[in-house]
Design an enzyme around this catalytic site. Sequence first.
Site, mmCIF file in Angstrom:
data_model
loop_
_atom_site.group_PDB
_atom_site.id
_atom_site.type_symbol
_atom_site.label_atom_id
_atom_site.label_comp_id
_atom_site.label_asym_id
_atom_site.label_seq_id
_atom_site.Cartn_x
_atom_site.Cartn_y
_atom_site.Cartn_z
ATOM 1 N N HIS A 76 7.121 -23.538 7.815
ATOM 2 C CA HIS A 76 8.570 -23.305 7.706
ATOM 3 C C HIS A 76 9.390 -24.336 8.490
ATOM 4 C CE1 HIS A 76 7.964 -21.001 11.449
ATOM 5 N NE2 HIS A 76 9.223 -21.296 11.688
ATOM 6 N N HIS A 116 3.025 -27.129 12.922
ATOM 7 C CA HIS A 116 4.398 -27.597 13.163
ATOM 8 C C HIS A 116 4.444 -28.939 13.907
ATOM 9 C CE1 HIS A 116 5.233 -23.638 11.877
ATOM 10 N NE2 HIS A 116 5.145 -23.046 13.041
ATOM 11 N N ARG A 138 0.802 -1.228 0.000
ATOM 12 C CA ARG A 138 0.000 0.000 0.000
ATOM 13 C C ARG A 138 0.836 1.280 0.000
ATOM 14 N NH1 ARG A 138 -4.477 -1.506 4.496
ATOM 15 N NH2 ARG A 138 -2.663 -2.266 5.632
ATOM 16 N N ASP A 178 -1.831 -22.079 16.622
ATOM 17 C CA ASP A 178 -0.623 -21.447 16.085
ATOM 18 C C ASP A 178 0.497 -22.462 15.850
ATOM 19 O OD1 ASP A 178 0.978 -19.216 15.342
ATOM 20 O OD2 ASP A 178 1.938 -19.237 17.323
HETATM 21 N N1 LIG Z 1 5.877 -12.944 11.186
HETATM 22 C C1 LIG Z 1 6.125 -14.241 11.217
HETATM 23 O O1 LIG Z 1 7.163 -14.679 11.699
HETATM 24 C C2 LIG Z 1 5.146 -15.236 10.631
HETATM 25 C C3 LIG Z 1 5.375 -16.583 10.830
HETATM 26 C C4 LIG Z 1 4.498 -17.497 10.248
HETATM 27 C C5 LIG Z 1 3.421 -17.046 9.528
HETATM 28 N N2 LIG Z 1 3.190 -15.728 9.363
HETATM 29 C C6 LIG Z 1 2.064 -15.337 8.531
HETATM 30 O O2 LIG Z 1 2.540 -14.577 7.444
HETATM 31 C C7 LIG Z 1 1.633 -13.560 7.099
HETATM 32 C C8 LIG Z 1 2.310 -12.202 7.202
HETATM 33 O O3 LIG Z 1 2.788 -12.020 8.514
HETATM 34 P P1 LIG Z 1 3.479 -10.682 9.000
HETATM 35 O O4 LIG Z 1 3.998 -10.967 10.357
HETATM 36 O O5 LIG Z 1 4.429 -10.167 7.989
HETATM 37 O O6 LIG Z 1 2.208 -9.700 9.101
HETATM 38 P P2 LIG Z 1 2.220 -8.132 9.192
HETATM 39 O O7 LIG Z 1 3.522 -7.624 9.739
HETATM 40 O O8 LIG Z 1 0.951 -7.731 9.875
HETATM 41 O O9 LIG Z 1 2.136 -7.690 7.650
HETATM 42 C C9 LIG Z 1 0.999 -7.850 6.887
HETATM 43 C C10 LIG Z 1 1.244 -7.325 5.470
HETATM 44 O O10 LIG Z 1 -0.001 -7.320 4.751
HETATM 45 C C11 LIG Z 1 -0.229 -6.013 4.236
HETATM 46 N N3 LIG Z 1 -1.650 -5.685 4.182
HETATM 47 C C12 LIG Z 1 -2.561 -5.854 5.176
HETATM 48 N N4 LIG Z 1 -3.776 -5.434 4.733
HETATM 49 C C13 LIG Z 1 -3.619 -5.019 3.446
HETATM 50 C C14 LIG Z 1 -4.499 -4.486 2.443
HETATM 51 N N5 LIG Z 1 -5.809 -4.298 2.692
HETATM 52 N N6 LIG Z 1 -3.986 -4.154 1.222
HETATM 53 C C15 LIG Z 1 -2.656 -4.324 0.975
HETATM 54 N N7 LIG Z 1 -1.776 -4.811 1.881
HETATM 55 C C16 LIG Z 1 -2.248 -5.157 3.099
HETATM 56 C C17 LIG Z 1 0.498 -5.105 5.172
HETATM 57 O O11 LIG Z 1 0.734 -3.883 4.499
HETATM 58 P P3 LIG Z 1 0.894 -2.470 5.271
HETATM 59 O O12 LIG Z 1 2.355 -2.395 5.648
HETATM 60 O O13 LIG Z 1 0.518 -1.481 4.243
HETATM 61 O O14 LIG Z 1 -0.035 -2.499 6.459
HETATM 62 C C18 LIG Z 1 1.773 -5.899 5.432
HETATM 63 O O15 LIG Z 1 2.661 -5.774 4.359
HETATM 64 C C19 LIG Z 1 0.443 -13.733 8.042
HETATM 65 O O16 LIG Z 1 -0.508 -14.558 7.403
HETATM 66 C C20 LIG Z 1 1.033 -14.474 9.229
HETATM 67 O O17 LIG Z 1 0.079 -15.247 9.876
HETATM 68 C C21 LIG Z 1 4.041 -14.813 9.895
#
Ligand SMILES: NC(=O)c1ccc[n+]([C@@H]2O[C@H](COP(=O)([O-])OP(=O)(O)OC[C@H]3O[C@@H](n4cnc5c(N)ncnc54)[C@H](OP(=O)(O)O)[C@@H]3O)[C@@H](O)[C@H]2O)c1
Length: 515
Positions: free
Chosen positions: A207, A269, A70, A264
Site C-alpha cells: 500500500h 515497504h 463465515r 513486516d
Molecule cells: N490490517 C492491516 O492494516 C493490514 C495491513 C497490511 C496487510 N494486511 C494483511 O491483510 C490480510 C487481512 O488482514 P486483517 O488485519 O484484516 O486480518 P484479520 O482482522 O485477522 O481478518 C482476517 C479475515 O479472514 C477471515 N478468515 C480467517 N480464517 C478464515 C476461514 N477459515 N474461512 C473464512 N474466513 C476466514 C476472517 O473471518 P472471521 O471474521 O470469520 O474470523 C477475517 O475476515 C492479512 O493477510 C494481513 O497480513 C493487513
Amino acid sequence: MIEERDAQVQRGNPLRSAVDKRLPRIAGPSGLVIFGVTGDLARKKLLPAVYDLASRGLLPAGFALVGFGRRDWSKQDFEHYVREAVEARSRTKFNTNVWNRLAEGIHFVSGAFDDDTAFDRLATVLAEMDRSQGTAGNWAYYLSVPPEFFANVVHQLDRCGMAHPGDGQWRRVIIEKPFGHDLASAKELNKVVNTVFPEHAVFRIDHYLGKETVQNIMALRFSNQMFEPIWNSHYIDHVQITMAEDIGLGGRAGYYDGIGAARDVIQNHLIQLLALVAMEEPTSFSPHQLRSEKLKVLRATSPTGPFEETTARGQYTAGLQGSVPVVGLRDEEGFDPDSETETFAACTLEINSRRWAGVPFYLRTGKRLGRRVTEIALVFKRPPYQPFYPDQTNLLTNNAVVIRIQPDEGVLMRFGSKVPGVGLEVRDVNMDFAYSEAFTEQSPEAYERLILDALLDESSLFPTNAEVERSWEILDPILNFWAQQGRPDEYEAGTWGPASANHMLEKDGRVWRRP
Ligand SMILES: NC(=O)c1ccc[n+]([C@@H]2O[C@H](COP(=O)([O-])OP(=O)(O)OC[C@H]3O[C@@H](n4cnc5c(N)ncnc54)[C@H](OP(=O)(O)O)[C@@H]3O)[C@@H](O)[C@H]2O)c1
C-alpha cells in the site's frame, strides 16, 4: 506485444492521470469480491475506499461488491456492516444517493475457505450479477485474509471456474502482504498463484506504493532538472530510509509474533522505497518499464556485512510514550512472555552500480519509537573545501533532501545559510514544501488508488513476483544471521531504538536523523 501494452497503459499512466483532472479514469463494467471482508483491513480501509471511489464517480454504473465470510449474514446484514464501515472511515462525505447506488450491487456469500458448496454458491452469485448488474464477467478477487489461506482461496477460484475469464472478460487477483516469510516460501506462494492466475492478472498490494508522496518520488526525480544531476555517489554521502511508528503491538500478536519488523516492513515497504529512490529513469511509467527499472536496481542491491556491525535488532521494553507509561512487548496482550520477535530492525544495503557504488543505504523501522514518521533522507557530502574559520561553520551539518512520506507529507531541503549579524557564521536552515499548504486537493487514500488501478489493469504500482523474490534474496542472509543470535537487544519505549542501531552509523562517522 509488451510495447503495444505499454503504449496503451501510457495513455493512463500514473503520473499523468494523477494530475490531469480532465481525464478521470473510470473503471469499466466490473465487480470486486472481498475475501476476509469481516477483518480489520476490510472494515478500516477497503470498504471505505470502495465508497470513496463511488463517491468520486470512478466506479462503473453497475458496480458489484461481494463479500465472502463465515458469518451467517443476509444481504441486509452485510449492507448494514458496509454502511457502518463507510460512515466511520470514508474520506468523502456520506451521500445517500451515492450509497443507494452502491448498495444495489452489494451481496454477501456465507462460507469458510474449505467449503466447496460456498464457493459454488459464490460462482452462481457472480454469474447472476453478470446478467442483472452488468458486471460483464469482469471480476477482481481481493484476498484480505491471513496468508495461510491464499492457496486455499486461489484453488477454490480455480475449481469453480471463477479464475478463468470468457472471451473479452477478465479475472484478477489482489493479494495482501506478507508475500511469504522468506525466499523459499515466497517462491512457493508465487508458484501456487501463478499456476491459476497468469502474472499479468496478479496484483500484489504494497500500500506504500499507493501513497501520493511515494509517487512523488518519481515526479521529484524525473520531472525536474535540478535533482537528477546530483543524485549519485559524486554528491550523496549516504541515504537513510526510516519508517518509525509510535504505537505498540497490543492486540496484533497473532500476526506479528514470530514475524517481526524486518519481514513486516523492510522486505516490502522500505525496499520498494529504496528501488524508487535509486532506480534509473524509466523510459515511461508503463508497468513494464517502471517495474523493469525497479528490478534492475534491486538486482544490484545486496546487504553489507559484517552483520554484527551493519545491522541492528531490538525489542521494546516498558517506557513512556509521550508522557503515558506503556508496557514492553513481552507484556503486551497475546505475546509469548519469552518472545524473541524484533520490533526494531535496521540494516545497511549497498547498490553495486556506477551511480551508487560506495553510498550506504541505511534502512530502519520500529514500533514504539519517538514519533510516527516515514521519510527518505538523502544526505550530501561536505564541500571539498570551505573558506571559513572552523568556528564559523561548526553548527553546519551536511546538506540533505528529505522526502517526507507521512505524516506532514512534503519535501525538505537542508542547507547552510549566514546567520544575520556582522560575523560570518553559517548554520543549517530548512526549506520546506508541504503538500497541505501547496495544494487544495486532498490526497486519495492509498487503497482507493490501488483498487481503482487493479480494476483498470494498471499494474505499475504493484510489485511483480520477481521483485518480491529479489527482496527476500536481499533480506534472507540478515534474517538467517539474526536467527543464530538469540534475543534481540532491548530499547525503552519512546526512544529511537537500541544502542546497536546508533553504533551501526557511528562506526561510519555518521548519525541517524532525529525526525
Ligand atoms: N490490517 C492491516 O492494516 C493490514 C495491513 C497490511 C496487510 N494486511 C494483511 O491483510 C490480510 C487481512 O488482514 P486483517 O488485519 O484484516 O486480518 P484479520 O482482522 O485477522 O481478518 C482476517 C479475515 O479472514 C477471515 N478468515 C480467517 N480464517 C478464515 C476461514 N477459515 N474461512 C473464512 N474466513 C476466514 C476472517 O473471518 P472471521 O471474521 O470469520 O474470523 C477475517 O475476515 C492479512 O493477510 C494481513 O497480513 C493487513
